[in-house]
Design a protein around this motif. Structure first.
Motif, PDB file in Angstrom:
ATOM      1  N   PRO A 194       0.796  -1.041  -0.054  1.00 23.25           N
ATOM      2  CA  PRO A 194      -0.018   0.034  -0.086  1.00 23.25           C
ATOM      3  C   PRO A 194       0.763   1.171  -0.040  1.00 23.25           C
ATOM      4  N   PRO A 195       0.410   2.471  -0.915  1.00 18.85           N
ATOM      5  CA  PRO A 195       1.522   3.468  -0.939  1.00 18.85           C
ATOM      6  C   PRO A 195       1.167   4.287   0.424  1.00 18.85           C
ATOM      7  N   ARG A 196       2.275   4.985   0.598  1.00 15.09           N
ATOM      8  CA  ARG A 196       2.424   5.790   2.022  1.00 15.09           C
ATOM      9  C   ARG A 196       1.307   6.845   2.139  1.00 15.09           C
ATOM     10  N   GLU A 197       0.953   7.279   0.801  1.00 19.42           N
ATOM     11  CA  GLU A 197       0.078   8.493   0.781  1.00 19.42           C
ATOM     12  C   GLU A 197      -1.340   8.280   1.098  1.00 19.42           C
ATOM     13  N   ARG A 198      -1.482   6.981   1.152  1.00 17.62           N
ATOM     14  CA  ARG A 198      -3.076   6.611   1.551  1.00 17.62           C
ATOM     15  C   ARG A 198      -2.944   5.538   2.798  1.00 17.62           C
ATOM     16  N   LEU A 199      -2.037   5.904   3.600  1.00 19.03           N
ATOM     17  CA  LEU A 199      -1.719   4.981   4.863  1.00 19.03           C
ATOM     18  C   LEU A 199      -3.192   4.948   5.809  1.00 19.03           C
ATOM     19  N   VAL A 200      -3.509   6.216   5.816  1.00 15.70           N
ATOM     20  CA  VAL A 200      -4.727   6.397   6.757  1.00 15.70           C
ATOM     21  C   VAL A 200      -5.763   5.697   6.515  1.00 15.70           C
ATOM     22  N   ARG A 201      -6.116   5.626   5.241  1.00 13.91           N
ATOM     23  CA  ARG A 201      -7.495   5.147   4.586  1.00 13.91           C
ATOM     24  C   ARG A 201      -7.354   3.433   4.531  1.00 13.91           C
ATOM     25  N   ASP A 202      -5.804   3.112   4.221  1.00 12.00           N
ATOM     26  CA  ASP A 202      -5.981   1.791   4.175  1.00 12.00           C
ATOM     27  C   ASP A 202      -5.795   1.028   5.482  1.00 12.00           C
ATOM     28  N   PHE A 203      -5.333   1.952   6.412  1.00 11.23           N
ATOM     29  CA  PHE A 203      -5.546   1.334   7.965  1.00 11.23           C
ATOM     30  C   PHE A 203      -6.674   0.679   8.304  1.00 11.23           C
ATOM     31  N   GLU A 204      -7.950   1.391   7.768  1.00 15.92           N
ATOM     32  CA  GLU A 204      -9.388   1.116   7.967  1.00 15.92           C
ATOM     33  C   GLU A 204      -9.438  -0.431   7.343  1.00 15.92           C
ATOM     34  N   ARG A 205      -8.938  -0.469   6.340  1.00 18.37           N
ATOM     35  CA  ARG A 205      -9.333  -1.944   5.629  1.00 18.37           C
ATOM     36  C   ARG A 205      -8.402  -2.847   6.467  1.00 18.37           C
ATOM     37  N   LEU A 206      -7.125  -2.516   6.814  1.00 16.82           N
ATOM     38  CA  LEU A 206      -6.396  -3.374   7.539  1.00 16.82           C
ATOM     39  C   LEU A 206      -6.927  -3.828   9.045  1.00 16.82           C
ATOM     40  N   GLY A 207      -7.458  -2.759   9.521  1.00 19.32           N
ATOM     41  CA  GLY A 207      -8.203  -3.100  10.774  1.00 19.32           C
ATOM     42  C   GLY A 207      -9.287  -4.440  10.452  1.00 19.32           C
ATOM     43  N   ALA A 208     -10.102  -4.061   9.548  1.00 15.77           N
ATOM     44  CA  ALA A 208     -11.224  -4.981   9.305  1.00 15.77           C
ATOM     45  C   ALA A 208     -10.505  -6.451   8.952  1.00 15.77           C
ATOM     46  N   ILE A 209      -9.485  -6.545   8.121  1.00 13.98           N
ATOM     47  CA  ILE A 209      -8.993  -7.878   7.945  1.00 13.98           C
ATOM     48  C   ILE A 209      -8.157  -8.481   8.993  1.00 13.98           C
ATOM     49  N   THR A 210      -7.756  -7.510   9.923  1.00  9.42           N
ATOM     50  CA  THR A 210      -6.911  -8.273  11.116  1.00  9.42           C
ATOM     51  C   THR A 210      -8.274  -8.728  11.817  1.00  9.42           C
ATOM     52  N   ALA A 211      -9.497  -7.993  12.225  1.00  8.04           N
ATOM     53  CA  ALA A 211     -10.522  -8.715  12.898  1.00  8.04           C
ATOM     54  C   ALA A 211     -10.856  -9.949  12.309  1.00  8.04           C
ATOM     55  N   ARG A 212     -11.091 -10.126  11.296  1.00  8.75           N
ATOM     56  CA  ARG A 212     -11.343 -11.421  10.475  1.00  8.75           C
ATOM     57  C   ARG A 212     -10.386 -12.681  10.900  1.00  8.75           C
ATOM     58  N   MET A 213      -9.149 -12.095  11.024  1.00 10.42           N
ATOM     59  CA  MET A 213      -8.186 -12.999  11.175  1.00 10.42           C
ATOM     60  C   MET A 213      -8.282 -13.449  12.688  1.00 10.42           C
ATOM     61  N   HIS A 214      -8.468 -12.647  13.574  1.00 10.57           N
ATOM     62  CA  HIS A 214      -8.697 -12.669  14.973  1.00 10.57           C
ATOM     63  C   HIS A 214      -9.936 -13.691  15.357  1.00 10.57           C
ATOM     64  N   ARG A 215     -10.835 -13.087  14.642  1.00  9.73           N
ATOM     65  CA  ARG A 215     -12.329 -14.089  15.022  1.00  9.73           C
ATOM     66  C   ARG A 215     -12.069 -15.451  14.484  1.00  9.73           C
ATOM     67  N   HIS A 216     -11.199 -15.632  13.195  1.00 14.20           N
ATOM     68  CA  HIS A 216     -11.031 -17.256  12.848  1.00 14.20           C
ATOM     69  C   HIS A 216     -10.324 -17.717  13.833  1.00 14.20           C
ATOM     70  N   ALA A 217      -9.172 -17.154  14.385  1.00 12.03           N
ATOM     71  CA  ALA A 217      -8.223 -17.610  15.352  1.00 12.03           C
ATOM     72  C   ALA A 217      -9.238 -18.033  16.708  1.00 12.03           C
ATOM     73  N   ARG A 218     -10.006 -17.370  16.998  1.00 11.70           N
ATOM     74  CA  ARG A 218     -10.782 -17.591  18.141  1.00 11.70           C
ATOM     75  C   ARG A 218     -11.479 -18.923  18.056  1.00 11.70           C
ATOM     76  N   ASN A 219     -11.876 -19.349  17.049  1.00 16.04           N
ATOM     77  CA  ASN A 219     -12.939 -20.323  16.546  1.00 16.04           C
ATOM     78  C   ASN A 219     -12.374 -21.345  16.073  1.00 16.04           C
ATOM     79  N   TRP A 220     -11.036 -21.419  15.475  1.00 15.88           N
ATOM     80  CA  TRP A 220     -10.440 -22.445  14.952  1.00 15.88           C
ATOM     81  C   TRP A 220      -9.879 -23.548  15.835  1.00 15.88           C
TER      82      TRP A 220
END
Length: 333
Positions: free
Chosen positions: A123-149
């Protein structure tokens, strides 16, 4: 100081190159072009097959970091995330015998893994703030999977708790041996280390706070194409740790960026779209950022052959002291 074996100098990278070429040959690609992409925890190569035009990625493991069962465990979670959680991760291309991990024999046998090549760029540096929202969402999906796996029998990965990172085990070396850690830095960082130990003890390891994490969700380990969701690569550090450590790792080397508060808010917003994040957990985010930052002081000291470590050097320790003073004084966090 325990020096990472790929930073030891001499002809070590020549031997790793030989192992890479042998692994590619065993995979049935004797004429493939093998190009070193980078050296970090491991050595990563791009593999181009001139016959089919296909491209893949080969990871040659460093010595003494993971035993083969731990590598197999990493690959099991990586596959489960792709199949069960909809997180795009690279497929493993097994060796001819069907094994996901190929051990190249020699005086120092090395484990190797071949992955499919995924399109995209960091991800380009100039859109870090916007991309961090997508990163937060995908991180939560990974954590949700880990809790139930339910991991497969024999699943084993290391921990990223205080002792493993900064204490008795010091997996990446002692921060006290980092570059530029003079007596003044030792005093400041020693105070920081003690404060982190106590705050992490109080924070605890409840089910919603501690579990299986990627542990290195830096921008360099995400691939984006346009506005689509990022692909997640390089699970080599995955293990058991605090979920908020994944946010701290995402801020590696840019902890003093002026937009960090906005990045954090964006990540939290994306995360809360998938999973709950209690206010009392959010209040400790800077504890984990400083935990990761101090760990990276140790990492730089033992990974001098890695480009970013050589580039940052003692200046990163100086910056860590400045952040530590602000954190300890209540100016951040």
């Amino acid at each position: 100081m325990r020096v990472h074996d790929l930073s030891a100098g001499g002809d070590v990278l020549d031997r790793v190159d030989e192992a890479a070429r042998e692994a590619v040959r065993i995979h049935g690609l004797p004429d493939a072009e093998v190009t070193l992409i980078n050296v970090s925890e491991n050595a990563t190569y791009r593999v181009d097959d001139p016959v089919t035009g296909a491209r893949s990625v080969l990871r040659v493991h460093r010595l003494g970091y993971h035993a083969t069962p731990a590598i197999r465990s990493e690959l099991a979670w990586l596959g489960a995330l792709r199949e069960e959680a909809g997180v795009r991760t690279p497929r493993v291309l097994p060796a001819p015998d069907g094994s996901p991990v190929l051990t190249v024999s020699g005086a120092q046998p090395r484990d190797c893994v071949m992955f499919e090549f995924l399109p995209g760029t960091e991800p380009p540096r100039e859109r870090l703030v916007r991309d961090f929202e997508r990163l937060g969402a995908i991180t939560a999906r990974m954590h949700r999977h880990a809790r139930n796996w339910r991991p497969p029998t024999g699943f084993t990965r290391f921990r990223w708790d205080y002792d493993a990172a900064l204490g008795a085990e010091a997996r990446w070396g002692r921060w006290q041996d980092g570059l530029g850690v003079d007596s003044g830095a030792q005093a400041v960082l020693g105070r920081l280390s003690r404060e982190l130990r106590e705050r992490l003890r109080r924070f605890g390891r409840g089910v919603g706070r501690y579990g299986l994490i990627h542990a290195d969700l830096r921008m360099a380990n995400l691939l984006v194409v346009g506005d689509g969701p990022p692909s997640v690569i390089d699970f080599d550090d995955c293990g058991f740790g605090w979920y908020l450590y994944d946010l701290a790792a995402a801020l590696s080397f840019i902890e003093d960026h002026p937009q960090v508060p906005e990045m954090i808010a964006s990540w939290v917003r994306g995360y809360r779209g998938i999973l709950d994040l209690p206010a009392e957990d959010e209040a400790e985010i800077w504890t984990f950022i400083m935990f990761r930052r101090l760990l990276l002081v140790a990492w730089i000291g033992t990974h001098t052959g890695v480009d970013i470590a050589a580039e940052l050097g003692a200046g990163y320790t100086e910056g860590t002291c400045e952040l530590a003073e602000r954190y300890l004084g209540g100016a951040i966090g």
